[in-house]
Design an enzyme around this catalytic site. Structure first.
Site, PDB file in Angstrom:
ATOM      1  N   PRO A 245       0.634  -1.233  -0.063  1.00 17.41           N
ATOM      2  CG  PRO A 245      -0.151  -1.042   2.107  1.00 17.41           C
ATOM      3  CD  PRO A 245       0.909  -1.900   1.547  1.00 17.41           C
ATOM      4  CG  ASP A 421       4.667  -1.103   3.053  1.00 23.53           C
ATOM      5  OD1 ASP A 421       3.623  -1.096   3.430  1.00 23.53           O
ATOM      6  OD2 ASP A 421       5.478  -2.206   2.990  1.00 23.53           O
ATOM      7  CG  HIS A 422       0.045   4.017   4.995  1.00 27.43           C
ATOM      8  ND1 HIS A 422       0.206   4.174   6.212  1.00 27.43           N
ATOM      9  CD2 HIS A 422      -1.122   4.881   4.621  1.00 27.43           C
ATOM     10  CE1 HIS A 422      -0.378   5.259   6.548  1.00 27.43           C
ATOM     11  NE2 HIS A 422      -1.446   5.642   5.581  1.00 27.43           N
ATOM     12  NE  ARG A 423       2.707  -3.723   3.695  1.00 29.96           N
ATOM     13  CZ  ARG A 423       3.189  -4.786   2.766  1.00 29.96           C
ATOM     14  NH1 ARG A 423       2.735  -5.953   2.877  1.00 29.96           N
ATOM     15  NH2 ARG A 423       4.136  -4.541   2.439  1.00 29.96           N
TER      16      ARG A 423
END
Ligand code: CAO
Length: 449
Positions: A245, A421-423
């Site tokens: 994401p 990386d939004h995680r």
């Protein structure tokens, strides 16, 4: 009186000479309405020609591997006599209020015919003469499938559609790989019981195959094969784009003072056989930011439940080569000054363009930089180079008016585009990291150059 109906190849678009790949009936077979008679397959679509009414096959005009075109006769069906006997002799349709209510009355074959445009059901023909009619075949748009040939009856296709099943993923168990209802049910069960692992290639996407287009139909074309690098990097870019994401944070760094310093040092770099471009300052600023925000210098482990934080600072640099994009890695950037970095960058990018990089020189990166500043543009979305968790994109600097509290000043502003990386990284830290990069470039003298 015998009522014969000619089943013709329907309007199938701009096709001619389509091969018959399946003949599903023989003369004398009784067929139901909508039962498939033959399957046709062009180079881009597969479709079935169904019987529009129930009856008995009296003539078959096509054989396996024949080529057919629109309006060719496929078969002749004799309409079911039993059903026909309920018809009024005049051939007129029964009025809805006689017998069953209009909503519940199921149409007789003759009514079905009457509802087809262009069909005359008035049977004034003498009993001894067979009345032969031509019936447009109702086509199910979903029976025309791109790319992969799928053999299934319209009823099975409808069943699959109701369940949202892509029939091209179902294995047919019947004759010639034909898909039956049980195959669809088994497929659904297998999908529901299979466990998706976070690292599996099955990412839960169930996308239709892209359309196969014959571009030469619209004009002259030339086919060029992709380079090996494009094929390999394309697969990685695709995986990274769909599995991570991405968020891209944009900012501007005022590099007016840094640019004066860079220009005053270009000769020194040139004497060492390299070029002092803004990129080496960006490598240094990135190291400083990675030190301040260690989660950017990390990777998710295989379980996706832990973050592996690195204590080294190896920076990958995207290099545009005639054969495609490669990302050589400059190791231990924290331990090298801008002139060493410039020399190493010159060497790596030259060998990348000559196709002489060793695999190890493209491994072990912590964070990547993709600089398009030498070309132009104001911003873009770089794709994260997994297993890294962030990548810095750099566009071309230009003079922009900046308000200093009293007046607008012309300042050289450098666009920064950080994808993360939004995680692993939340938005606030994405913004903090990018701002910190900008501050490092603005106060470049505080960096360990
Ligand atoms: N703003 C303004 N000018 C810039 C700049 C920027 N952000 N970045 C570089 N420049 C200038 C340089 O100073 C140089 O100017 P001079 O010739 O006057 O000295 C000129 O642009 C060309 O620079 P360069 O591209 O040769 O050198 P670099 O160090 O900036 O980049 C390299 C080296 C190997 C990264 C680059 O050549 C390259 O291949 N870039 C493409 C990367 C890429 O394809 N990214 C996309 C990946 S995703 O598809």
């Amino acid at each position: 009186m015998t009522n014969l109906i000619e089943i013709k190849v329907p309007d199938i678009g701009d096709f001619d000479g389509i091969p018959v790949i399946e003949v599903l009936v023989v003369v004398g077979d009784s067929v139901e309405a909508e039962q498939s008679l033959v399957t046709l397959e062009s180079d881009k679509a597969t479709m079935e020609v169904p019987a529009p009414v129930a009856g008995v096959i009296r003539e078959l005009h096509v054989a396996l591997d024949d080529a057919v075109s629109e309006h060719d006769i496929v078969a002749v069906i004799e309409v079911d006599e039993a059903a026909e006997s309920t018809e009024p002799e005049t051939g007129e349709l029964p009025e809805p209020n006689k017998g069953q209510p209009a909503e519940t009355a199921s149409p007789t074959p003759q009514q079905a015919l009457a509802r087809q445009p262009g069909i005359n059901t008035n049977r004034s023909t003498p009993p001894s003469t067979a009345s032969r009619q031509s019936l447009p075949v109702p086509m199910d748009a979903n029976a025309i499938l791109p790319s992969k040939a799928v053999y299934a009856s319209p009823a099975v296709r409808r069943f699959a559609r109701e369940l949202g099943v892509d029939l091209s993923r179902v294995t047919g168990s019947s004759r010639g790989g034909r898909i039956v209802r049980d195959d669809v049910t088994a497929f659904v069960k297998s999908v529901l019981t299979s466990k998706a692992s976070p690292s599996s290639a099955g990412l839960g996407f169930d996308l239709p195959a892209p359309p196969k287009v014959n571009f030469s139909r619209y004009g002259e074309v030339e086919t060029q094969s992709l380079s090996k690098i494009q094929k390999v990097s394309g697969a990685h870019l695709h995986r990274n784009w769909v599995s991570i994401p991405h968020v891209t944070q944009n900012d501007l760094a005022d590099i007016t003072d840094m640019e004066i310093y860079r220009k005053s040092n270009t000769d020194k770099a040139q004497k060492q056989g390299s070029k002092l471009t803004p990129l080496v300052f960006l490598i240094k600023a990135s190291v400083a930011a990675l030190k301040k925000f260690p989660t950017f210098n990390a990777s998710l482990d295989a379980s996706h439940e832990n973050l592996v934080v690195k204590k080294y600072f190896h920076i990958g640099i995207a290099v545009d080569t005639p054969a495609g994009l490669v990302v050589p890695v400059i190791r231990d950037c924290d331990q090298k000054d801008i002139f060493q970095l410039a020399a190493e960058l010159a060497d790596l990018s030259q060998r990348a363009r000559d196709g002489k990089l060793k695999p190890i020189e493209m491994q072990g990166g912590c964070f990547s930089i993709s600089s398009l500043g030498g070309i132009g543009g104001t911003s873009f979305t770089p794709i994260i180079n997994a297993p890294e968790v962030a990548i810095l994109g750099v566009s071309r600097s230009n003079i922009r008016p900046q308000w200093d509290g009293e007046a607008f000043q012309p300042r050289l502003m450098l666009p920064l585009c950080l994808s993360y990386d939004h995680r692993v990284i939340d938005g606030a830290n994405g913004a903090r990291f990018t701002r910190y990069l900008a501050v490092c470039l603005e106060d470049f003298k505080n960096m360990d150059l």
